[in-house]
Design a protein around this motif. Structure first.
Motif, PDB file in Angstrom:
ATOM      1  N   ARG A  69      -4.569   1.485  -7.683  1.00  5.81           N
ATOM      2  CA  ARG A  69      -3.726   2.665  -7.892  1.00  5.81           C
ATOM      3  C   ARG A  69      -3.097   3.154  -6.589  1.00  5.81           C
ATOM      4  O   ARG A  69      -2.273   4.063  -6.590  1.00  5.81           O
ATOM      5  CB  ARG A  69      -4.538   3.789  -8.541  1.00  5.81           C
ATOM      6  CG  ARG A  69      -5.069   3.433  -9.936  1.00  5.81           C
ATOM      7  CD  ARG A  69      -5.497   4.668 -10.693  1.00  5.81           C
ATOM      8  NE  ARG A  69      -4.356   5.530 -10.969  1.00  5.81           N
ATOM      9  CZ  ARG A  69      -4.460   6.834 -11.197  1.00  5.81           C
ATOM     10  NH1 ARG A  69      -5.647   7.428 -11.147  1.00  5.81           N
ATOM     11  NH2 ARG A  69      -3.390   7.556 -11.449  1.00  5.81           N
ATOM     12  N   ASN A  70      -3.491   2.537  -5.485  1.00  2.12           N
ATOM     13  CA  ASN A  70      -2.856   2.786  -4.198  1.00  2.12           C
ATOM     14  C   ASN A  70      -1.886   1.662  -3.864  1.00  2.12           C
ATOM     15  O   ASN A  70      -1.556   1.437  -2.701  1.00  2.12           O
ATOM     16  CB  ASN A  70      -3.906   2.910  -3.089  1.00  2.12           C
ATOM     17  CG  ASN A  70      -3.301   3.304  -1.756  1.00  2.12           C
ATOM     18  OD1 ASN A  70      -2.336   4.065  -1.689  1.00  2.12           O
ATOM     19  ND2 ASN A  70      -3.846   2.762  -0.677  1.00  2.12           N
ATOM     20  N   HIS A  99      -1.422   9.592  -3.978  1.00  2.00           N
ATOM     21  CA  HIS A  99      -0.955   8.656  -2.952  1.00  2.00           C
ATOM     22  C   HIS A  99       0.563   8.718  -2.808  1.00  2.00           C
ATOM     23  O   HIS A  99       1.089   8.669  -1.689  1.00  2.00           O
ATOM     24  CB  HIS A  99      -1.396   7.238  -3.293  1.00  2.00           C
ATOM     25  CG  HIS A  99      -2.893   7.064  -3.361  1.00  2.00           C
ATOM     26  ND1 HIS A  99      -3.756   7.718  -2.512  1.00  2.00           N
ATOM     27  CD2 HIS A  99      -3.669   6.310  -4.186  1.00  2.00           C
ATOM     28  CE1 HIS A  99      -5.003   7.382  -2.798  1.00  2.00           C
ATOM     29  NE2 HIS A  99      -4.977   6.526  -3.812  1.00  2.00           N
ATOM     30  N   ARG A 109     -11.100   4.355   2.165  1.00  4.05           N
ATOM     31  CA  ARG A 109     -11.588   4.514   0.790  1.00  4.05           C
ATOM     32  C   ARG A 109     -10.629   3.936  -0.232  1.00  4.05           C
ATOM     33  O   ARG A 109     -11.041   3.580  -1.341  1.00  4.05           O
ATOM     34  CB  ARG A 109     -11.803   5.996   0.483  1.00  4.05           C
ATOM     35  CG  ARG A 109     -12.930   6.660   1.250  1.00  4.05           C
ATOM     36  CD  ARG A 109     -12.973   8.136   0.936  1.00  4.05           C
ATOM     37  NE  ARG A 109     -11.739   8.816   1.327  1.00  4.05           N
ATOM     38  CZ  ARG A 109     -11.431  10.060   0.974  1.00  4.05           C
ATOM     39  NH1 ARG A 109     -12.264  10.764   0.216  1.00  4.05           N
ATOM     40  NH2 ARG A 109     -10.286  10.599   1.378  1.00  4.05           N
ATOM     41  N   TYR A 110      -9.347   3.838   0.111  1.00  3.11           N
ATOM     42  CA  TYR A 110      -8.343   3.437  -0.862  1.00  3.11           C
ATOM     43  C   TYR A 110      -7.774   2.043  -0.608  1.00  3.11           C
ATOM     44  O   TYR A 110      -6.801   1.653  -1.234  1.00  3.11           O
ATOM     45  CB  TYR A 110      -7.200   4.460  -0.875  1.00  3.11           C
ATOM     46  CG  TYR A 110      -7.656   5.869  -1.118  1.00  3.11           C
ATOM     47  CD1 TYR A 110      -8.277   6.221  -2.315  1.00  3.11           C
ATOM     48  CD2 TYR A 110      -7.501   6.856  -0.145  1.00  3.11           C
ATOM     49  CE1 TYR A 110      -8.711   7.526  -2.543  1.00  3.11           C
ATOM     50  CE2 TYR A 110      -7.934   8.158  -0.361  1.00  3.11           C
ATOM     51  CZ  TYR A 110      -8.536   8.482  -1.563  1.00  3.11           C
ATOM     52  OH  TYR A 110      -8.968   9.768  -1.792  1.00  3.11           O
ATOM     53  N   ARG A 111      -8.373   1.308   0.301  1.00  6.17           N
ATOM     54  CA  ARG A 111      -7.807   0.024   0.686  1.00  6.17           C
ATOM     55  C   ARG A 111      -7.723  -0.962  -0.472  1.00  6.17           C
ATOM     56  O   ARG A 111      -6.776  -1.740  -0.564  1.00  6.17           O
ATOM     57  CB  ARG A 111      -8.629  -0.582   1.826  1.00  6.17           C
ATOM     58  CG  ARG A 111      -8.399   0.096   3.162  1.00  6.17           C
ATOM     59  CD  ARG A 111      -9.235  -0.544   4.254  1.00  6.17           C
ATOM     60  NE  ARG A 111      -8.906   0.030   5.558  1.00  6.17           N
ATOM     61  CZ  ARG A 111      -9.519  -0.301   6.684  1.00  6.17           C
ATOM     62  NH1 ARG A 111     -10.504  -1.199   6.669  1.00  6.17           N
ATOM     63  NH2 ARG A 111      -9.163   0.258   7.830  1.00  6.17           N
ATOM     64  N   HIS A 155       0.838  -1.197   0.000  1.00  5.69           N
ATOM     65  CA  HIS A 155       0.000   0.000   0.000  1.00  5.69           C
ATOM     66  C   HIS A 155       0.878   1.253   0.000  1.00  5.69           C
ATOM     67  O   HIS A 155       1.822   1.359   0.791  1.00  5.69           O
ATOM     68  CB  HIS A 155      -0.907   0.028   1.228  1.00  5.69           C
ATOM     69  CG  HIS A 155      -2.132  -0.806   1.094  1.00  5.69           C
ATOM     70  ND1 HIS A 155      -2.158  -2.150   1.401  1.00  5.69           N
ATOM     71  CD2 HIS A 155      -3.391  -0.488   0.662  1.00  5.69           C
ATOM     72  CE1 HIS A 155      -3.380  -2.628   1.192  1.00  5.69           C
ATOM     73  NE2 HIS A 155      -4.143  -1.639   0.732  1.00  5.69           N
ATOM     74  N   ASP A 203      -8.024  -0.113  -3.794  1.00  4.64           N
ATOM     75  CA  ASP A 203      -7.725   0.573  -5.051  1.00  4.64           C
ATOM     76  C   ASP A 203      -6.341   0.166  -5.562  1.00  4.64           C
ATOM     77  O   ASP A 203      -5.335   0.446  -4.907  1.00  4.64           O
ATOM     78  CB  ASP A 203      -7.767   2.090  -4.812  1.00  4.64           C
ATOM     79  CG  ASP A 203      -7.498   2.890  -6.083  1.00  4.64           C
ATOM     80  OD1 ASP A 203      -7.335   2.279  -7.157  1.00  4.64           O
ATOM     81  OD2 ASP A 203      -7.433   4.129  -5.984  1.00  4.64           O
ATOM     82  N   SER A 238      -1.213   6.270  -8.205  1.00  7.79           N
ATOM     83  CA  SER A 238      -1.779   7.613  -8.102  1.00  7.79           C
ATOM     84  C   SER A 238      -0.736   8.600  -7.574  1.00  7.79           C
ATOM     85  O   SER A 238      -0.084   8.349  -6.561  1.00  7.79           O
ATOM     86  CB  SER A 238      -2.983   7.584  -7.156  1.00  7.79           C
ATOM     87  OG  SER A 238      -3.325   8.875  -6.720  1.00  7.79           O
ATOM     88  N   ARG A 247      -0.519   4.519   0.314  1.00  8.85           N
ATOM     89  CA  ARG A 247      -1.165   5.146   1.473  1.00  8.85           C
ATOM     90  C   ARG A 247      -1.576   3.992   2.383  1.00  8.85           C
ATOM     91  O   ARG A 247      -2.341   3.117   1.967  1.00  8.85           O
ATOM     92  CB  ARG A 247      -2.386   5.942   1.021  1.00  8.85           C
ATOM     93  CG  ARG A 247      -2.998   6.842   2.091  1.00  8.85           C
ATOM     94  CD  ARG A 247      -4.269   7.473   1.578  1.00  8.85           C
ATOM     95  NE  ARG A 247      -4.056   8.379   0.473  1.00  8.85           N
ATOM     96  CZ  ARG A 247      -4.027   9.703   0.587  1.00  8.85           C
ATOM     97  NH1 ARG A 247      -4.192  10.267   1.775  1.00  8.85           N
ATOM     98  NH2 ARG A 247      -3.854  10.464  -0.483  1.00  8.85           N
ATOM     99  N   ASP A 278      -6.747   5.458   5.289  1.00  3.40           N
ATOM    100  CA  ASP A 278      -8.005   5.894   4.685  1.00  3.40           C
ATOM    101  C   ASP A 278      -8.703   4.686   4.058  1.00  3.40           C
ATOM    102  O   ASP A 278      -8.230   4.153   3.052  1.00  3.40           O
ATOM    103  CB  ASP A 278      -7.764   6.959   3.620  1.00  3.40           C
ATOM    104  CG  ASP A 278      -9.044   7.688   3.222  1.00  3.40           C
ATOM    105  OD1 ASP A 278     -10.109   7.044   3.209  1.00  3.40           O
ATOM    106  OD2 ASP A 278      -8.974   8.887   2.922  1.00  3.40           O
TER     107      ASP A 278
END
Length: 254
Positions: A177-178, A241, A171-173, A162, A175, A238, A164, A169
């Protein structure tokens, strides 16, 4: 006895757990894991494999890559997908509880029995870290199962890292792109802020690493400084991130 009725919630939770584990190309009836769990939940391997591909049709990672899965996802499938996204911790706990029912029992050891050193096959239950496993599956596939720094291609030695952090957060777990596909060593360095990446996706080393003089440091880090990472154009990391990582995790900026 094999079921011809609607899928129960427990059966669907097993299917979702398997979906989080298995690569898209392994969702077929001849897969031994699918065969094993199909028997336990009272479904045919073909039915379970089809359910996994139906679940894939709800996965934005799959649909955004141009694949569609099958088109027979049920309303129950959709509701579970929504539950997973809305409260991943609760969903994962429920999956763990269901999968625990199908774990092979731990044999009772008799202290009087002689030690047995012969090699034996055993059935290993599927781990049920739904969110993390689904994230790993997406990231490794996005990076073609190769470390984005070194090109190392053995999945056993790769981590879906990861950018981020998981706890930073929700919201990005999941994703992709994270995420970055990194070797175990580089994942540790990235997590500890010893390395990061600039706006051009080039590797940046901390002062700490630059001071190291060993051959190992040179071969694993110094020779890659300034090298642009391999990445998927569709799921490239991203910049938002990466900027977070540079500002809040990279040790040279703390």
């Amino acid at each position: 006895m094999l079921s011809t009725t609607l899928w129960t919630r427990d059966q669907l939770l097993v299917a979702f757990t398997l979906y989080s584990q298995l690569p898209f190309g392994q969702m077929h009836s001849k897969n031994s894991t699918i065969q094993y769990y199909a028997d336990l939940i009272g479904r045919t391997p073909s039915a379970l494999a089809m359910k996994l591909v139906n679940i894939a049709s709800l996965d934005p990672f799959i649909t955004n890559s141009g694949r569609t899965g099958l088109t027979g996802a049920s309303n129950a499938d959709r509701r579970l997908w929504e539950e997973m996204n809305q409260d991943p911790d609760k969903f994962e706990h429920e999956c763990q509880s269901v999968m625990a029912m199908y774990e092979p029992p731990t044999p009772v050891k008799n202290d009087e029995e002689p030690a047995d050193f012969t090699g034996k096959e055993e059935i290993k239950p599927v781990k049920t870290r739904i969110g993390q496993q689904l994230f790993r599956k997406r990231v490794l596939e996005a990076y073609d199962n190769r470390c984005c720094i070194t090109g190392l291609e053995d999945p056993i030695l790769l981590i879906a890292s990861h950018i981020r952090p998981w706890k930073a957060d929700p919201r990005y777990r999941l994703d992709p792109r994270n995420g970055l596909c990194l070797s175990n060593l580089h994942d540790r360095a990235f997590d500890q802020g010893l390395i990061t990446f600039n706006e051009d996706l080039e590797l940046v080393l901390s002062i700490h690493l630059k001071r190291l003089k060993s051959v190992s440091a040179r071969d694993n880090f110094l020779k890659y400084e300034g090298v642009k990472i391999r990445h998927s154009a569709q799921f490239s990391p991203s910049e938002e991130h990466l900027d977070f990582h540079r500002k809040h995790i990279f040790i040279d900026n703390l």
